[in-house]
Design a protein around this motif. Structure first.
Motif, mmCIF file in Angstrom:
data_model
loop_
_atom_site.group_PDB
_atom_site.id
_atom_site.type_symbol
_atom_site.label_atom_id
_atom_site.label_comp_id
_atom_site.label_asym_id
_atom_site.label_seq_id
_atom_site.Cartn_x
_atom_site.Cartn_y
_atom_site.Cartn_z
ATOM 1 N N ARG A 174 95.993 48.774 -13.096
ATOM 2 C CA ARG A 174 97.365 49.238 -13.158
ATOM 3 C C ARG A 174 97.378 50.735 -13.479
ATOM 4 O O ARG A 174 96.667 51.203 -14.364
ATOM 5 C CB ARG A 174 98.114 48.485 -14.250
ATOM 6 C CG ARG A 174 99.581 48.832 -14.289
ATOM 7 C CD ARG A 174 100.292 48.062 -15.338
ATOM 8 N NE ARG A 174 99.987 46.644 -15.119
ATOM 9 C CZ ARG A 174 100.696 45.668 -15.640
ATOM 10 N NH1 ARG A 174 101.713 45.935 -16.409
ATOM 11 N NH2 ARG A 174 100.383 44.426 -15.420
ATOM 12 N N ALA A 175 98.164 51.458 -12.726
ATOM 13 C CA ALA A 175 98.280 52.899 -12.962
ATOM 14 C C ALA A 175 99.123 53.139 -14.217
ATOM 15 O O ALA A 175 100.159 52.531 -14.407
ATOM 16 C CB ALA A 175 98.931 53.577 -11.775
ATOM 17 N N VAL A 176 98.618 54.010 -15.070
ATOM 18 C CA VAL A 176 99.332 54.376 -16.296
ATOM 19 C C VAL A 176 99.793 55.823 -16.124
ATOM 20 O O VAL A 176 98.977 56.714 -15.851
ATOM 21 C CB VAL A 176 98.420 54.247 -17.536
ATOM 22 C CG1 VAL A 176 99.164 54.657 -18.794
ATOM 23 C CG2 VAL A 176 97.888 52.828 -17.649
ATOM 24 N N PRO A 177 101.086 56.075 -16.237
ATOM 25 C CA PRO A 177 101.581 57.438 -16.037
ATOM 26 C C PRO A 177 100.941 58.416 -17.018
ATOM 27 O O PRO A 177 100.802 58.142 -18.206
ATOM 28 C CB PRO A 177 103.077 57.315 -16.308
ATOM 29 C CG PRO A 177 103.403 55.866 -16.144
ATOM 30 C CD PRO A 177 102.160 55.124 -16.505
ATOM 31 N N GLY A 178 100.482 59.555 -16.493
ATOM 32 C CA GLY A 178 99.899 60.596 -17.314
ATOM 33 C C GLY A 178 98.425 60.404 -17.611
ATOM 34 O O GLY A 178 97.847 61.240 -18.310
ATOM 35 N N GLU A 179 97.790 59.367 -17.133
ATOM 36 C CA GLU A 179 96.371 59.146 -17.390
ATOM 37 C C GLU A 179 95.603 59.129 -16.070
ATOM 38 O O GLU A 179 96.111 58.726 -15.042
ATOM 39 C CB GLU A 179 96.142 57.819 -18.100
ATOM 40 C CG GLU A 179 96.687 57.793 -19.513
ATOM 41 C CD GLU A 179 96.319 56.507 -20.229
ATOM 42 O OE1 GLU A 179 95.403 55.789 -19.761
ATOM 43 O OE2 GLU A 179 96.956 56.201 -21.243
#
Length: 86
Positions: A77-82
């Protein structure tokens, strides 16, 4: 895959001949004859036959054992800002 004409049901009406895009069917002595070398198994003749005299038979394939492919493909899952840790 195979296609065949049920002789007891076929009356040689010619609907299958008109529907075949490959011109692989001809009627002889009031019986449809399919040229297997020309047939591309599109099943238009099966749909066109009012008497259900043409049948297409598909052989079932054995199921493969997919247990050896565990964890072969995964999603994160894509994590915003990482940045993804690949």
């Amino acid at each position: 895959m195979s296609i065949r004409v049920i002789e007891d049901k076929c009356n040689g009406c010619g609907l299958c001949v008109k529907s075949c895009p490959q011109a692989a069917i001809e009627v002889d002595n009031k019986l449809a004859i399919i040229d297997i070398d020309l047939c591309n198994y599109c099943s238009s003749c099966v749909s066109a036959c009012r008497f259900r005299a043409i049948v297409m038979e598909v052989e079932k394939q054995a199921r493969e054992d997919l247990s050896q492919y565990k964890r072969a493909c995964g999603f994160r899952r894509a994590v915003p800002g990482e940045i993804a840790p690949w």
